[in-house]
Design a protein around this motif. Structure first.
Motif, short mmCIF file in Angstrom:
data_model
loop_
_atom_site.label_atom_id
_atom_site.label_comp_id
_atom_site.label_asym_id
_atom_site.label_seq_id
_atom_site.Cartn_x
_atom_site.Cartn_y
_atom_site.Cartn_z
N ASP A 74 1.36 -6.55 -52.15
CA ASP A 74 0.86 -6.87 -50.96
C ASP A 74 1.29 -8.13 -50.87
O ASP A 74 2.15 -8.95 -51.62
N PRO A 75 1.32 -8.62 -49.64
CA PRO A 75 2.11 -9.92 -49.00
C PRO A 75 1.44 -10.95 -50.11
O PRO A 75 0.22 -11.14 -50.08
N HIS A 76 2.44 -11.97 -50.48
CA HIS A 76 2.25 -13.32 -51.30
C HIS A 76 3.00 -14.09 -51.00
O HIS A 76 4.26 -13.79 -50.71
N TYR A 147 9.04 -19.01 -55.43
CA TYR A 147 8.72 -18.68 -54.25
C TYR A 147 9.89 -18.61 -53.33
O TYR A 147 10.99 -19.09 -53.89
N GLU A 148 9.78 -18.00 -52.15
CA GLU A 148 10.99 -18.08 -51.13
C GLU A 148 10.82 -19.17 -50.18
O GLU A 148 9.68 -18.93 -49.42
N ALA A 159 6.29 -21.57 -48.11
CA ALA A 159 6.81 -20.21 -48.82
C ALA A 159 6.50 -19.20 -47.83
O ALA A 159 5.70 -19.22 -46.87
N LEU A 160 7.73 -18.34 -47.67
CA LEU A 160 7.57 -17.08 -47.10
C LEU A 160 6.61 -16.06 -47.74
O LEU A 160 6.48 -16.06 -48.73
N ASP A 161 6.00 -15.17 -46.85
CA ASP A 161 5.27 -14.14 -47.47
C ASP A 161 6.27 -13.03 -48.17
O ASP A 161 7.28 -12.58 -47.17
N VAL A 162 6.09 -12.39 -49.09
CA VAL A 162 7.13 -11.59 -49.55
C VAL A 162 6.03 -10.45 -50.20
O VAL A 162 4.96 -10.48 -50.44
N THR A 163 6.86 -9.12 -50.46
CA THR A 163 5.97 -8.07 -51.04
C THR A 163 7.00 -7.79 -52.29
O THR A 163 8.17 -7.70 -52.17
N GLY A 164 6.40 -7.24 -53.39
CA GLY A 164 7.17 -6.80 -54.70
C GLY A 164 7.35 -8.22 -55.41
O GLY A 164 7.22 -9.30 -55.03
#
Length: 171
Positions: A74-76, A147-148, A159-164
């Motif tokens: 999920d987005p995190h 985090y990105e 931080a950007l939202d990412v998945t995985g």
């Protein structure tokens, strides 16, 4: 080697909770699979956070007593990738804490991501004990998160939202 300049700007020290009454006796462990991966969204006390937990965007100002976790699919924004225990007999001062974080988290970052921290587009932040948790709960745990950073944020803290997972991403 020291974490300085842009590397330090990309780091954010987060504090563990100082309100022990809010966390003692709280059964907020998230649902996990056999690999200790969170399987459904949950709000947990900070002491239930563990390696492999993914965290949606959160307000990092002040002490943290509770935090949301989600499945990494999920987005995190953040992922806990490493943790270690402080071995000093006192809560380290900020400079001493940064030295220990650099010694522990930076090599673990390279192993986890598959690229050197100082060559990566990703960034680190961490959760450390507070004076209250150090003395009242014998808290010695430091948790390293990856985090990105949002390139639009010149501080590197958003931080950007990412998945995985970031594991093995070589980014």
């Amino acid at each position: 080697m020291a974490i300085v300049g842009s590397a330090l700007v990309l780091s954010l020290a987060l504090s563990g909770c100082s309100m022990l009454a809010d966390i003692i006796g709280d059964d907020s462990d998230p649902q996990r699979n056999a690999d200790n991966q969170v399987t459904e969204d949950a709000r947990i006390d900070i002491f239930s956070l563990s390696v492999s937990d993914c965290i949606p965007a959160f307000d990092s100002a002040g002490d943290i007593t509770q935090i949301d976790v989600v499945p990494c699919a999920d987005p995190h924004s953040d992922e806990v990738f490493f943790e270690f225990e402080l071995t000093t007999d006192h809560l380290p001062a900020e400079e001493e804490m940064l030295t220990e974080i650099e010694a522990q988290c930076v090599p673990a970052f390279a192993e986890f991501v598959g690229t050197d921290y100082f060559e990566s587009a990703l960034a680190l932040r961490w959760i450390t004990p507070t004076e209250d948790t150090w003395t009242q709960a014998n808290d010695r745990l430091v948790q390293c998160m990856i985090y990105e950073p949002d390139p639009k944020d010149t501080t590197g803290m958003t931080a950007l939202d990412v998945t995985g997972s970031f594991k093995g991403s070589a980014r």
